[in-house]
Write an enzyme that holds these catalytic residues in place. Structure first.
Site, PDB file in Angstrom:
ATOM      1  N   TYR A  20     -69.610  13.881   5.999  1.00 32.00           N
ATOM      2  CA  TYR A  20     -69.975  15.255   5.627  1.00 32.00           C
ATOM      3  C   TYR A  20     -71.434  15.614   5.913  1.00 32.00           C
ATOM      4  O   TYR A  20     -71.848  16.734   5.633  1.00 32.00           O
ATOM      5  CB  TYR A  20     -69.685  15.460   4.135  1.00 32.00           C
ATOM      6  CG  TYR A  20     -68.234  15.223   3.818  1.00 32.00           C
ATOM      7  CD1 TYR A  20     -67.269  16.155   4.181  1.00 32.00           C
ATOM      8  CD2 TYR A  20     -67.822  14.043   3.207  1.00 32.00           C
ATOM      9  CE1 TYR A  20     -65.932  15.917   3.936  1.00 32.00           C
ATOM     10  CE2 TYR A  20     -66.479  13.803   2.961  1.00 32.00           C
ATOM     11  CZ  TYR A  20     -65.544  14.744   3.328  1.00 32.00           C
ATOM     12  OH  TYR A  20     -64.223  14.512   3.089  1.00 32.00           O
ATOM     13  N   ASP A  22     -73.227  15.992   8.735  1.00 35.59           N
ATOM     14  CA  ASP A  22     -73.533  16.963   9.800  1.00 35.59           C
ATOM     15  C   ASP A  22     -73.344  18.387   9.290  1.00 35.59           C
ATOM     16  O   ASP A  22     -74.222  19.234   9.426  1.00 35.59           O
ATOM     17  CB  ASP A  22     -72.618  16.730  11.015  1.00 35.59           C
ATOM     18  CG  ASP A  22     -72.612  15.283  11.447  1.00 35.59           C
ATOM     19  OD1 ASP A  22     -73.651  14.817  11.912  1.00 35.59           O
ATOM     20  OD2 ASP A  22     -71.562  14.620  11.292  1.00 35.59           O
ATOM     21  N   TYR A 201     -70.420   4.480   0.838  1.00 30.82           N
ATOM     22  CA  TYR A 201     -69.399   3.998   1.771  1.00 30.82           C
ATOM     23  C   TYR A 201     -68.723   2.783   1.126  1.00 30.82           C
ATOM     24  O   TYR A 201     -69.130   2.346   0.043  1.00 30.82           O
ATOM     25  CB  TYR A 201     -70.049   3.604   3.106  1.00 30.82           C
ATOM     26  CG  TYR A 201     -70.900   4.711   3.705  1.00 30.82           C
ATOM     27  CD1 TYR A 201     -70.316   5.917   4.095  1.00 30.82           C
ATOM     28  CD2 TYR A 201     -72.274   4.568   3.866  1.00 30.82           C
ATOM     29  CE1 TYR A 201     -71.091   6.940   4.643  1.00 30.82           C
ATOM     30  CE2 TYR A 201     -73.050   5.583   4.414  1.00 30.82           C
ATOM     31  CZ  TYR A 201     -72.452   6.767   4.793  1.00 30.82           C
ATOM     32  OH  TYR A 201     -73.221   7.780   5.312  1.00 30.82           O
ATOM     33  N   GLN A 263     -71.381  21.912  -2.811  1.00 31.15           N
ATOM     34  CA  GLN A 263     -72.722  21.299  -2.792  1.00 31.15           C
ATOM     35  C   GLN A 263     -73.529  21.604  -4.054  1.00 31.15           C
ATOM     36  O   GLN A 263     -74.260  20.747  -4.548  1.00 31.15           O
ATOM     37  CB  GLN A 263     -73.502  21.776  -1.569  1.00 31.15           C
ATOM     38  CG  GLN A 263     -73.069  21.097  -0.278  1.00 31.15           C
ATOM     39  CD  GLN A 263     -73.893  21.546   0.905  1.00 31.15           C
ATOM     40  OE1 GLN A 263     -74.192  22.736   1.037  1.00 31.15           O
ATOM     41  NE2 GLN A 263     -74.255  20.623   1.776  1.00 31.15           N
ATOM     42  N   ARG A 279     -75.724   8.373  -0.296  1.00 34.00           N
ATOM     43  CA  ARG A 279     -75.510   7.794   1.032  1.00 34.00           C
ATOM     44  C   ARG A 279     -75.967   8.796   2.098  1.00 34.00           C
ATOM     45  O   ARG A 279     -76.344   9.928   1.767  1.00 34.00           O
ATOM     46  CB  ARG A 279     -74.031   7.438   1.207  1.00 34.00           C
ATOM     47  CG  ARG A 279     -73.127   8.649   1.344  1.00 34.00           C
ATOM     48  CD  ARG A 279     -71.658   8.274   1.460  1.00 34.00           C
ATOM     49  NE  ARG A 279     -70.948   9.290   2.226  1.00 34.00           N
ATOM     50  CZ  ARG A 279     -69.630   9.394   2.290  1.00 34.00           C
ATOM     51  NH1 ARG A 279     -68.868   8.535   1.639  1.00 34.00           N
ATOM     52  NH2 ARG A 279     -69.070  10.327   3.027  1.00 34.00           N
ATOM     53  N   GLY A 280     -75.854   8.405   3.367  1.00 36.03           N
ATOM     54  CA  GLY A 280     -76.057   9.348   4.470  1.00 36.03           C
ATOM     55  C   GLY A 280     -77.439   9.949   4.498  1.00 36.03           C
ATOM     56  O   GLY A 280     -78.441   9.271   4.318  1.00 36.03           O
ATOM     57  N   GLU A 281     -77.493  11.244   4.741  1.00 34.44           N
ATOM     58  CA  GLU A 281     -78.781  11.923   4.908  1.00 34.44           C
ATOM     59  C   GLU A 281     -78.978  13.021   3.859  1.00 34.44           C
ATOM     60  O   GLU A 281     -80.029  13.143   3.248  1.00 34.44           O
ATOM     61  CB  GLU A 281     -78.826  12.526   6.327  1.00 34.44           C
ATOM     62  CG  GLU A 281     -79.983  13.444   6.561  1.00 34.44           C
ATOM     63  CD  GLU A 281     -80.344  13.621   8.034  1.00 34.44           C
ATOM     64  OE1 GLU A 281     -79.984  12.760   8.864  1.00 34.44           O
ATOM     65  OE2 GLU A 281     -80.997  14.628   8.347  1.00 34.44           O
ATOM     66  N   ASP A 282     -77.925  13.793   3.619  1.00 35.31           N
ATOM     67  CA  ASP A 282     -78.119  14.960   2.759  1.00 35.31           C
ATOM     68  C   ASP A 282     -78.096  14.598   1.276  1.00 35.31           C
ATOM     69  O   ASP A 282     -78.965  15.031   0.510  1.00 35.31           O
ATOM     70  CB  ASP A 282     -77.060  16.031   3.075  1.00 35.31           C
ATOM     71  CG  ASP A 282     -77.435  17.366   2.458  1.00 35.31           C
ATOM     72  OD1 ASP A 282     -78.590  17.809   2.656  1.00 35.31           O
ATOM     73  OD2 ASP A 282     -76.613  17.961   1.749  1.00 35.31           O
ATOM     74  N   SER A 283     -77.134  13.786   0.843  1.00 35.74           N
ATOM     75  CA  SER A 283     -77.116  13.408  -0.579  1.00 35.74           C
ATOM     76  C   SER A 283     -78.371  12.588  -0.906  1.00 35.74           C
ATOM     77  O   SER A 283     -78.912  12.677  -2.015  1.00 35.74           O
ATOM     78  CB  SER A 283     -75.848  12.623  -0.924  1.00 35.74           C
ATOM     79  OG  SER A 283     -75.705  11.507  -0.092  1.00 35.74           O
TER      80      SER A 283
HETATM   81  O1  TRH Z   1     -71.083  12.159   4.315  1.00 31.43           O
HETATM   82  P1  TRH Z   1     -72.258  11.354   4.696  1.00 31.43           P
HETATM   83  O2  TRH Z   1     -72.055   9.920   4.722  1.00 31.43           O
HETATM   84  O3  TRH Z   1     -72.804  11.846   6.070  1.00 31.43           O
HETATM   85  C1  TRH Z   1     -73.306  10.977   7.072  1.00 31.43           C
HETATM   86  C2  TRH Z   1     -74.794  11.109   7.172  1.00 31.43           C
HETATM   87  O4  TRH Z   1     -75.268  12.408   7.190  1.00 31.43           O
HETATM   88  C3  TRH Z   1     -75.288  10.392   8.391  1.00 31.43           C
HETATM   89  O5  TRH Z   1     -76.666  10.578   8.547  1.00 31.43           O
HETATM   90  C4  TRH Z   1     -74.545  10.915   9.590  1.00 31.43           C
HETATM   91  O6  TRH Z   1     -74.972  10.322  10.720  1.00 31.43           O
HETATM   92  C5  TRH Z   1     -73.083  10.636   9.371  1.00 31.43           C
HETATM   93  O7  TRH Z   1     -72.634  11.321   8.228  1.00 31.43           O
HETATM   94  C6  TRH Z   1     -72.257  11.071  10.544  1.00 31.43           C
HETATM   95  O8  TRH Z   1     -73.458  11.612   3.665  1.00 31.43           O
HETATM   96  P2  TRH Z   1     -74.361  12.865   3.352  1.00 31.43           P
HETATM   97  O9  TRH Z   1     -75.312  13.128   4.472  1.00 31.43           O
HETATM   98  O10 TRH Z   1     -74.946  12.628   2.048  1.00 31.43           O
HETATM   99  O11 TRH Z   1     -73.375  14.098   3.278  1.00 31.43           O
HETATM  100  C7  TRH Z   1     -72.557  14.365   2.186  1.00 31.43           C
HETATM  101  C8  TRH Z   1     -72.518  15.859   1.947  1.00 31.43           C
HETATM  102  O12 TRH Z   1     -71.488  16.168   1.047  1.00 31.43           O
HETATM  103  C9  TRH Z   1     -73.798  16.400   1.348  1.00 31.43           C
HETATM  104  O13 TRH Z   1     -74.073  17.693   1.871  1.00 31.43           O
HETATM  105  C10 TRH Z   1     -73.463  16.523  -0.132  1.00 31.43           C
HETATM  106  C11 TRH Z   1     -72.021  16.907  -0.045  1.00 31.43           C
HETATM  107  N1  TRH Z   1     -71.194  16.613  -1.230  1.00 31.43           N
HETATM  108  C12 TRH Z   1     -70.578  17.662  -1.870  1.00 31.43           C
HETATM  109  O14 TRH Z   1     -70.790  18.827  -1.498  1.00 31.43           O
HETATM  110  N2  TRH Z   1     -69.768  17.385  -2.925  1.00 31.43           N
HETATM  111  C13 TRH Z   1     -69.549  16.121  -3.368  1.00 31.43           C
HETATM  112  O15 TRH Z   1     -68.796  15.927  -4.341  1.00 31.43           O
HETATM  113  C14 TRH Z   1     -70.222  15.055  -2.709  1.00 31.43           C
HETATM  114  C15 TRH Z   1     -70.019  13.647  -3.175  1.00 31.43           C
HETATM  115  C16 TRH Z   1     -71.028  15.327  -1.632  1.00 31.43           C
END
Ligand code: TRH
Length: 388
Positions: A20, A22, A201, A263, A279-283
């Protein structure tokens, strides 16, 4: 205060690779450009189903829809005939623009300002690359690299205006947390419990950690948004599959599985907890703005580049912090990402929780001193338009 840059039209392209992040990042940025800087934004997304998970008002079936002032287009191989490029084109994370769109950009009397939004990193080298230009080999249009980062010489981090103040005000009144958790359908929480959110993850270390939490003495309430970690939790607790709405009790551990939320709701979850696994970038960024101690499950890369990124972040984040507190944060982040030896690292971390909380509360203000990413982006664009 709205920015002084006129209302430009933007095309933001998002190719959802997996997960999520991107769409999470591009949607957040699109909203902020529109709401705080008065920009007209079209967001092209190739996977509306993933988008609708974190923004349930988005229909996965519409080719075109408006939401919160942003025009959302389903990016498919066929571009709409009227898809004329706006003033600014931004491709997120190096996604490849459609050839007909590039051709249309090249045909413009004044080609759009073209930016590539890169991945966030705390590594120093990005200061040299931020803002660099690379002309397109075929069309000659300049493409600028915009690097989110943690220093004044980078693109900064995405943070809505006043988000930190808003979070701190909300956190000051414990009723907000209780009402919020009730609104998620949770029973009243044990007032003595440590509240932990867990977004991660797959991670084989979770079973050991859960069993440690279950053995006490401190009660732990663990709130897990549904996702990839659930099967490891179920295995660790030797129980059947878990899904949103499930609750489990094991000794001192109470576990609640939450539905994946929008979000803003997720932000409130981060604001509510004592410790956040992200995890990831945004959370990862949202947890920093929440001002609570966090553990980062970094997105693993094949060439192991994520270890360099993890250490670069920890070094920057922990500057000026007492050595034993630094060590506690580093040890747990390493153990979690190595998926092993988690219990001693957790003990060390939790012993320094108060110090880590003080630091986490102060961290975002310094981070945002040079302006948030959208503000820096607007400044960058104004400067490039002045040069042209
Ligand atoms: O989902 P991610 O693991 O995304 C990853 C990373 O961005 C990584 O850098 C990228 O290369 C890869 O994907 C392809 O983790 P991230 O970045 O935290 O994104 C999760 C999104 O979901 C973030 O915007 C928060 C949102 N979210 C919700 O809106 N509701 C929820 O209940 C949760 C748990 C997350």
């Amino acid at each position: 205060m709205p920015s002084t840059t006129p209302a430009l039209s933007w095309d933001i392209f998002c190719n959802v690779i997996d997960n999520y992040g991107d769409i999470g990042v591009t949607w957040r940025l699109a909203r902020q450009l529109c709401q705080e800087h008065g920009q007209r934004v079209r967001l092209w997304v190739d996977d509306l189903r993933s988008f609708s998970r974190l923004c349930p008002d988005i229909s996965p079936n519409l080719a075109r829809q408006d939401h919160r002032g942003i025009e959302v287009l389903h990016w498919t191989t066929e571009l709409p005939a009227d898809a004329l490029p706006g003033d600014v084109v931004l491709d997120a994370f190096g996604c490849t623009l459609p050839e007909p769109f590039l051709t249309a950009m090249a045909r413009c009397r004044r080609p759009p300002l073209w930016l590539n939004l890169e991945y966030l990193t705390a590594e120093e080298w990005i200061e040299c690359c931020h803002g660099m230009v690379s002309p397109h080999p075929k069309y000659g249009i300049n493409r600028y690299f915009f690097f989110p980062g943690f220093t004044a010489r980078t693109g900064g981090i995405i943070a809505e205006r006043d988000i930190v103040t808003q979070a701190r005000q909300w956190q000051q009144d414990p009723n907000n947390r209780d009402l919020f958790l009730q609104s998620l359908g949770l029973p009243p929480l044990d007032p003595d419990a440590l509240i932990v959110s867990l977004f991660a993850y797959e991670n084989a270390a979770i079973g050991e950690l859960m069993r440690f939490w279950a053995s006490g003495p401190q009660p732990v309430t663990c709130l897990v948004p549904e996702g990839r970690i659930l099967s490891d939790i179920a295995a660790g607790l030797a129980r059947g599959p878990l899904a949103a709405g499930d609750h489990a009790q094991a000794g001192a551990l109470t576990l609640h599985v939450l539905p994946f939320s929008d979000q803003d709701t997720y932000d409130r979850l981060l604001w509510s907890c004592d410790v956040n696994f992200v995890r990831g970038e945004d959370s990862f960024m949202r947890a920093q703005l929440a001002g609570k101690p966090m553990i980062w499950h970094i997105y693993p890369q094949e060439d192991a580049a994520h270890w360099v990124k993890l250490d670069a972040f920890c070094t920057r984040y922990l500057q000026g912090v007492a050595p034993e507190v630094q060590q506690a944060m580093l040890a747990l982040n390493h153990a979690w990402n190595h998926c092993q030896a988690i219990v001693p690292a957790w003990r060390q971390f939790i012993a320094k929780r108060l110090e880590l909380t003080v630091h986490a509360t102060e961290w975002p203000r310094a981070l945002l001193a040079g302006g948030d990413l959208a503000t820096r982006l607007m400044r960058f664009i104004a400067a490039k338009r002045d040069e042209a």
